[in-house]
Motif scaffolding. Structure first.
Motif, mmCIF file in Angstrom:
data_model
loop_
_atom_site.group_PDB
_atom_site.id
_atom_site.type_symbol
_atom_site.label_atom_id
_atom_site.label_comp_id
_atom_site.label_asym_id
_atom_site.label_seq_id
_atom_site.Cartn_x
_atom_site.Cartn_y
_atom_site.Cartn_z
ATOM 1 N N VAL A 21 0.987 -1.207 -0.241
ATOM 2 C CA VAL A 21 -0.057 -0.185 -0.048
ATOM 3 C C VAL A 21 0.662 1.188 -0.021
ATOM 4 N N LEU A 22 1.850 1.151 0.835
ATOM 5 C CA LEU A 22 2.880 2.533 0.955
ATOM 6 C C LEU A 22 3.569 2.733 -0.361
ATOM 7 N N SER A 23 3.907 1.531 -0.857
ATOM 8 C CA SER A 23 4.816 1.522 -2.159
ATOM 9 C C SER A 23 3.968 2.052 -3.475
ATOM 10 N N ARG A 24 2.410 2.261 -3.228
ATOM 11 C CA ARG A 24 1.607 2.499 -4.396
ATOM 12 C C ARG A 24 1.446 1.257 -5.149
ATOM 13 N N ARG A 25 1.498 0.044 -4.942
ATOM 14 C CA ARG A 25 1.171 -0.866 -5.710
ATOM 15 C C ARG A 25 -0.200 -1.466 -5.765
ATOM 16 N N THR A 26 -1.070 -0.820 -4.993
ATOM 17 C CA THR A 26 -2.470 -1.146 -4.872
ATOM 18 C C THR A 26 -3.579 -0.328 -5.442
ATOM 19 N N LEU A 27 -4.482 -0.500 -5.544
ATOM 20 C CA LEU A 27 -5.797 0.196 -6.300
ATOM 21 C C LEU A 27 -6.852 0.235 -5.287
ATOM 22 N N PRO A 28 -7.725 1.356 -5.577
ATOM 23 C CA PRO A 28 -8.697 1.678 -4.654
ATOM 24 C C PRO A 28 -9.763 0.249 -4.445
ATOM 25 N N PRO A 29 -10.197 0.247 -3.404
ATOM 26 C CA PRO A 29 -10.229 0.959 -1.942
ATOM 27 C C PRO A 29 -9.087 0.820 -1.327
ATOM 28 N N VAL A 30 -8.062 0.107 -1.457
ATOM 29 C CA VAL A 30 -6.738 -0.180 -0.587
ATOM 30 C C VAL A 30 -5.751 0.464 -1.047
ATOM 31 N N ASP A 31 -5.638 1.604 -1.601
ATOM 32 C CA ASP A 31 -4.726 2.354 -2.199
ATOM 33 C C ASP A 31 -3.851 3.366 -0.873
ATOM 34 N N LEU A 32 -3.080 4.012 -1.234
ATOM 35 C CA LEU A 32 -2.391 4.671 -0.215
ATOM 36 C C LEU A 32 -3.159 5.898 -0.026
ATOM 37 N N PHE A 33 -3.877 6.672 -1.089
ATOM 38 C CA PHE A 33 -5.094 7.692 -0.843
ATOM 39 C C PHE A 33 -6.181 7.228 0.423
ATOM 40 N N SER A 34 -6.729 6.075 0.313
ATOM 41 C CA SER A 34 -7.603 5.574 1.062
ATOM 42 C C SER A 34 -7.062 5.388 2.348
ATOM 43 N N PHE A 35 -5.755 4.725 2.441
ATOM 44 C CA PHE A 35 -5.087 4.661 3.831
ATOM 45 C C PHE A 35 -4.752 5.888 4.723
ATOM 46 N N TYR A 36 -4.495 6.983 3.845
ATOM 47 C CA TYR A 36 -4.339 8.214 4.345
ATOM 48 C C TYR A 36 -5.634 8.699 4.853
ATOM 49 N N ILE A 37 -6.688 8.654 4.181
ATOM 50 C CA ILE A 37 -7.801 9.085 4.682
ATOM 51 C C ILE A 37 -8.445 8.424 5.976
ATOM 52 N N TYR A 38 -8.004 7.022 5.976
ATOM 53 C CA TYR A 38 -8.332 6.126 7.260
ATOM 54 C C TYR A 38 -7.367 6.528 8.267
ATOM 55 N N MET A 39 -6.184 6.785 8.059
ATOM 56 C CA MET A 39 -5.298 7.064 9.391
ATOM 57 C C MET A 39 -5.873 8.546 9.896
ATOM 58 N N ARG A 40 -6.130 9.540 8.881
ATOM 59 C CA ARG A 40 -6.556 10.754 9.311
ATOM 60 C C ARG A 40 -7.937 10.917 10.017
ATOM 61 N N ASP A 41 -8.945 10.017 9.465
ATOM 62 C CA ASP A 41 -10.128 10.402 10.068
ATOM 63 C C ASP A 41 -10.622 9.417 11.042
ATOM 64 N N GLN A 42 -10.030 8.040 10.814
ATOM 65 C CA GLN A 42 -10.555 7.181 12.032
ATOM 66 C C GLN A 42 -9.563 6.746 13.067
ATOM 67 N N GLN A 43 -8.092 6.729 12.712
ATOM 68 C CA GLN A 43 -7.256 6.389 13.604
ATOM 69 C C GLN A 43 -6.605 7.641 14.263
ATOM 70 N N ARG A 44 -6.891 8.871 13.839
ATOM 71 C CA ARG A 44 -6.454 10.264 14.457
ATOM 72 C C ARG A 44 -4.889 10.089 14.374
ATOM 73 N N SER A 45 -4.312 9.530 13.689
ATOM 74 C CA SER A 45 -2.553 9.577 13.767
ATOM 75 C C SER A 45 -2.083 9.551 12.363
ATOM 76 N N VAL A 46 -2.573 10.543 11.488
ATOM 77 C CA VAL A 46 -1.943 10.736 10.125
ATOM 78 C C VAL A 46 -0.590 11.220 10.314
ATOM 79 N N ASP A 47 -0.135 11.755 11.477
ATOM 80 C CA ASP A 47 1.109 12.358 11.511
ATOM 81 C C ASP A 47 2.314 11.168 11.438
ATOM 82 N N TYR A 48 2.071 9.771 11.753
ATOM 83 C CA TYR A 48 3.048 8.880 11.877
ATOM 84 C C TYR A 48 3.124 8.532 10.011
ATOM 85 N N LEU A 49 2.014 8.386 9.719
ATOM 86 C CA LEU A 49 2.076 8.079 7.935
ATOM 87 C C LEU A 49 2.935 9.267 7.251
ATOM 88 N N ASP A 50 2.544 10.516 7.871
ATOM 89 C CA ASP A 50 3.222 11.714 6.968
ATOM 90 C C ASP A 50 4.923 11.520 7.369
#
Length: 349
Positions: A21-50
């Protein structure tokens, strides 16, 4: 020579890994953009991903810088004083691996290349801090040898230093803008290496990068897969469906009992089919985190009422199977309730 872009694996017959996912080898809905949204909205820990993405970008910046130096060595004739650095650059090879990932996923060749690259960057510190190189040697480094194919926006040594300092001041120093929680020993080692030893090579961040990757893999990624690969709805929408489902079921039961106690004929009681269907459908969607109709149409929700196409083949297959199962459960429960309240004899009170 530019690195090849990572390509999605359309033949993958399994769920993706976090590294994919992090190396952009996947497609929606399990792509990096979706994971970023998940970390931001659900986990509230997007700073770790950034942080992880910024460190990976720093690694890519260093690779680009060293690749340009190596190309300069191959097309130019370095001065005798810089023969050692030239030999190191030539030994690095093409460095065509495009993804700056965690060390545990790198091949032996990639680990060796990255270690040699970091060693070279430590020797290439401005002012000769990393090695006993003279100022003379610094002036004759291959960085100053250019050719007509060199890009106009070639990476400078100062860009690498600025990138390392940005990571330190943004994520690691106490009280920084987006401070992330790491073991004190890791933070102290990085701070000492950058501020006291003047280092900016990628190995400075290796321990922190791997620590953050493992934390995301352990704490966030399983929930991401459950939400995006086994479902197509997000928590706010699920709560809304729970509320609508409960209200619809209350209305359906209330209407059904009223019609029974008014001794209305069975044709009139058919109207309870509508609230029972809405109620059961919404509650089943809440229970399984899947809207079966949307999934069969090929859509997955990433923010409230915003949808993306399901393009990852294995995830599409999983969601279709789950949608058919949810539709079957919905139809069975709905039919049982409707038959019960339609066929039961009426009794006027």
């Amino acid at each position: 020579m530019s690195s090849p872009e990572p390509q999605p694996d359309l033949e993958r017959n399994r769920l993706p890994t976090l590294f994919e996912v992090l190396s952009r080898r996947t497609l929606p809905p399990v792509d990096l953009f979706s994971f970023y949204i998940y970390m931001r909205d659900q986990q509230r820990s997007v700073d770790y991903l950034d942080f992880w993405l910024d460190v990976a970008q720093h690694m890519s910046l260093c690779r680009h810088y060293v690749r340009e130096l190596r190309r300069s060595v191959l097309v130019g004739t370095p001065e005798p004083a810089s023969q050692r650095s030239s030999a190191i650059l030539e030994a690095l090879g093409d460095m065509t691996h495009p993804v700056a990932g965690p060390s545990m996923y790198a091949t032996e060749k990639e680990r060796d290349q990255d270690a040699q690259m970091s060693a070279y960057l430590r020797e290439d510190l401005p002012g000769g801090q990393g090695s006993p190189r003279s100022s003379n040697m610094h002036q004759s480094t291959p960085r100053d040898i250019t050719d007509s194919n060199s890009p106009a926006n070639a990476v400078r040594r100062e860009d690498i230093r600025a990138s390392a300092e940005k990571i330190l001041y943004t994520f690691l120093l106490p009280g920084s803008e987006r401070e992330i929680t790491l073991p004190d020993s890791i933070t102290q080692d990085i701070t000492t290496a950058l501020e006291e030893h003047g280092r900016d090579d990628p190995e400075v961040f290796d321990v922190a990068k791997d620590y953050v990757f493992q934390a995301m893999e352990r704490d966030a990624f399983p929930g991401f897969l459950r939400m995006k690969a086994l479902g197509n709805l997000i928590p706010p929408t699920l709560v809304m469906r729970l509320v609508i489902g409960l209200l619809s079921m209350f209305g359906a039961f209330w209407t059904a009992f009223i019609l029974i106690f008014l001794d209305r004929d069975r044709l009139d009681r058919l109207w309870i089919l509508l609230p029972f269907t809405v109620g059961v459908y919404c509650l089943a969607s809440y229970q399984y985190s899947v809207d079966p109709i949307l999934a069969l149409l090929g859509f997955s929700e990433y923010t409230p009422f915003n949808f993306s196409r399901i393009r990852e083949p294995y995830v599409r297959k999983l969601l279709i199977n789950r949608s058919l199962m949810v539709l079957g459960v919905t139809a069975a429960i709905d039919a049982a309730l409707c038959v019960l309240f339609i066929m039961v004899p009426g009794k006027r009170l």
